[in-house]
Design an enzyme around this catalytic site. Structure first.
Site, PDB file in Angstrom:
ATOM      1  N   GLY B  11      -5.210   8.451  -4.469  1.00 36.52           N
ATOM      2  CA  GLY B  11      -4.934   6.975  -4.666  1.00 36.52           C
ATOM      3  C   GLY B  11      -5.053   5.887  -3.613  1.00 36.52           C
ATOM      4  N   GLY B  13      -3.734   2.808  -3.468  1.00 32.85           N
ATOM      5  CA  GLY B  13      -2.568   1.863  -3.582  1.00 32.85           C
ATOM      6  C   GLY B  13      -2.363   1.362  -2.285  1.00 32.85           C
ATOM      7  CE  LYS B  39      -6.750   5.444 -15.317  1.00 32.12           C
ATOM      8  NZ  LYS B  39      -5.323   5.243 -15.946  1.00 32.12           N
ATOM      9  CB  VAL B  82      -5.229  12.694  -9.500  1.00 31.54           C
ATOM     10  CG1 VAL B  82      -4.698  14.208  -8.976  1.00 31.54           C
ATOM     11  CG2 VAL B  82      -5.800  12.257  -8.573  1.00 31.54           C
ATOM     12  CD  GLU B 171       8.398 -10.866  -7.358  1.00 36.07           C
ATOM     13  OE1 GLU B 171       7.871  -9.887  -7.522  1.00 36.07           O
ATOM     14  OE2 GLU B 171       8.447 -11.812  -6.271  1.00 36.07           O
ATOM     15  CG  ASP B 298       5.668   3.220  -5.652  1.00 38.58           C
ATOM     16  OD1 ASP B 298       6.023   2.838  -4.659  1.00 38.58           O
ATOM     17  OD2 ASP B 298       5.345   2.602  -6.465  1.00 38.58           O
ATOM     18  CB  ALA B 315       4.219  -3.161  -1.131  1.00 38.66           C
ATOM     19  CD  GLN B 316       9.728  -4.361   4.098  1.00 39.24           C
ATOM     20  OE1 GLN B 316       9.989  -4.793   5.194  1.00 39.24           O
ATOM     21  NE2 GLN B 316      10.250  -4.411   3.047  1.00 39.24           N
ATOM     22  CE  LYS B 376       6.701 -11.886  -3.616  1.00 37.26           C
ATOM     23  NZ  LYS B 376       7.596 -10.518  -3.612  1.00 37.26           N
TER      24      LYS B 376
END
Lengths: 402, 402
Positions: B11, B13, B39, B82, B171, B298, B315-316, B376
């Site tokens: 991954g 990400g 991917k 995967v 959002e 995640d 993400a943090q 932000k």
């Protein structure tokens, strides 16, 4: 004091707009009461619509608010849809009102001709209006966006069929072929996945054009990946694509129908004598037997006596008819009986092929390539000039020549 | 000579990218053979996707080619999906290949949580990937384009339901509420025809946020026409819209599902012990019982001991875990046994509301309005800085602050 005569103009297309613009520049708007009726509060240039349909031009560029050109203090405007004319009662039935007239001008434009082929209305798109071409553009983009989201790829999303290789069909597929590489880039699609078909029942693409120009156009489009199926009638449009004569099927989620037009169905509904919705008008552009009804644009049928066939309905002829109709209406309002005869003056015909390519005939000269493309843009700008002068050309014109 | 150890990262990400970037800057890429599997050949910033989904940002801006940041001479790249990890065999099964590993890092990201509500997979959209948000944007535009083409207007085309008023849902509807006036202008739609619903099962919008901030956010969104239905579970998504608890139905052609995420289904398929697809990792980020498997992002479950609840996957945290994982992998490659414990350092959380509005907490300070919006953007830019330095910030960053 005598009551002012009522002039009603139906439709703000090429003919209706030029006519209204002429009348507000003459004395007629003072001597008569003029009303312009149109479905939308904007006018659009029908002959440009293949570009926003393919997404190569913003639809906003093809239209203008009617009141940006027509002075509503001089000409009344009614935003409504025409349902029927009652010539015996000198009345027009709109969706929300009725209008009386002393002089009527029918400039209602055309409708797609389906030749009774099943499935066209249900499954095909038409390049007809701002509303209809926005849907085509968004439909194409939606197909591209959906393709990569599917687990099992459905190639019919990327297969585009343009039914009809006449003027509009060729202009549209030309624009689309220019847009495809951009769409492939935007949506991560390999170019070779996209199929473009131009399907034509007649024995040639661009019937009526010189053979050499037809070949030039086909070469340009084939080099951009368009596959021609000439002499190949479509027998049915289905939810899955088209079935061709002989049984072959092409699976496609997008069939755009451009096999020509017929006159407006209001003509037949109103009981006028007509052929495919077009009235064979007198020399002065009046409907036979109706001294108070002028017909201009796509609903007017005029025979080209040199070849004994009707002139194709074009913007060029509609505009010229508007000039003649303006003169004749002025004459009637002034109580004159002698009306001017309409004589088409075909200056040429240029079909764009997308990008900087075009083909056509100007005067008696064949033109192609970039020079034809420049001529095409000049033709489009000239109309804007006739309608609204240089300010309109600068605002809405095609100003990128090279 | 000893054979090099094989490190496989699944991954690309937030976690996988930062980890790969760290490893190629250390000595690890020389001492071990590192392979990154993803991917697509691009990385995207998942937390930005609500913007291209609403159409307020071009999707291109949310992604980058992996090789624009990762040096494929130092780290091998395999573009594949995967399917399964076989931890007993130290093997990863891809769609088109198998890979052996000595050290595995699972950074596979999340999947939408549907809570078993019927119809979600069939009828709702998810904000998940570049591919999925392009479809949402195009779907919205297609609805707008179709509305005016219909003879009988179908208002469900202009009704948008966002299921879930958590972080992503808020959002997204914030961006969408900013975009609606533009879409109305573009497609000639009166603004009052468009309905935006934010539907939330919990007793409050933005659960977990300070009450004052929640109220600020709701006021901003309500002023842009968003209607909240809080404490209102959705019982079913259908082709016609949603059915709410109590029986009320809202007709809509667009339901966007944002009720939270679960871990990747590969986790369960591979037999790891997990809760909703997330592995409760050891302090050093390894999977319990698997000394050679790190989990970041995640799919890693970490308990916030202060409140005895899991940290939400952000993400943090993924980025911070990547730093710890990089250090621990370096230690393992160097033969050390003492690994570093991961300690989240939550600097704050800011939710954008579209336009120049945002709310959040930075350190222990509440922020809202334009200053929160600037914070932000700085958070988003900081990630790009960590990944690719100033050049990446300049290329892909959010540089319009005011």
């Amino acid at each position: 004091m005598k009551q002012k005569q009522k002039i009603v103009i139906l439709g703000a297309g090429y003919g209706g707009m030029i006519l209204a613009a002429r009348l507000q520049k003459s004395t007629v708007y003072r001597d008569a009461q003029i009303t312009l009726v149109n479905k939308h509060n904007y006018h659009y240039q029908t002959t440009w619509l293949h570009e926003p349909a393919a997404g190569t031009m913003h639809p906003e560029k093809t239209r203008m608010k009617i009141d940006s050109v027509i002075d509503f203090n001089k000409i009344s405007f009614v935003k409504d849809t025409v349902l029927e004319v009652k010539p015996e009662e000198r009345k027009v039935v709109l969706e929300n009102a009725e209008l009386d007239y002393d002089i009527l001008v029918v400039g209602l434009g055309s409708e797609p001709e389906t030749f009774g082929i099943p499935g066209v209305h249900e499954h095909a798109f038409a390049i007809r209006s701002v509303n209809s071409v926005r849907v085509i553009r968004e439909h194409i983009e939606y197909n591209f966006a959906n393709y990569n989201k599917q687990d099992e790829k459905d190639d019919s999303l990327l297969t585009f069929i343009v039914a009809g290789a006449g003027f509009t069909g060729i202009e549209f597929i030309g624009e689309l072929s220019e847009r495809i590489p951009e769409l492939c880039e935007e949506y991560d699609i390999p170019r070779e996945k996209v199929k473009l078909y131009s399907v034509e029942a007649a024995p040639t693409a661009l019937p009526g054009f010189d053979e050499e120009l037809v070949e030039y156009a086909m070469n340009v489009l084939e080099s951009r990946g368009v596959e021609f199926k000439i002499n190949t009638p479509i027998e049915e449009v289905t939810a899955q694509g088209v079935r061709l004569k002989g049984g072959e099927e092409i699976h496609s989620n997008t069939v755009v129908w451009t096999t020509g037009v017929r006159g407006n169905s209001v003509i037949e509904k109103s009981g006028f004598e007509s052929m495919r919705g077009r009235i064979k008008v007198e020399k002065d552009l009046r409907a036979p037997g109706h001294e108070d009804v002028f017909v201009i644009g796509d609903c007017a049928l005029i025979i080209n006596e040199e070849i004994n066939r009707p002139y194709p309905p074009t913007a060029q002829i509609a505009i010229q008819q508007a000039y003649t109709a303006a003169n004749n209406i002025k004459a009637l309002i002034e109580g004159k009986k002698d009306l001017e005869a309409f004589k088409p003056d075909i200056k040429g015909t240029v079909a764009s092929l997308g990008g900087k390519e075009a083909i056509g005939v100007v005067g008696s000269r064949k033109v192609y390539g970039n020079s034809a493309s420049v001529v095409k843009k000049m033709i489009d700008n000239r109309y804007l000039f006739l309608l609204g002068g240089m300010p309109l050309v600068l605002k809405k014109g095609k100003l990128k020549f090279f």
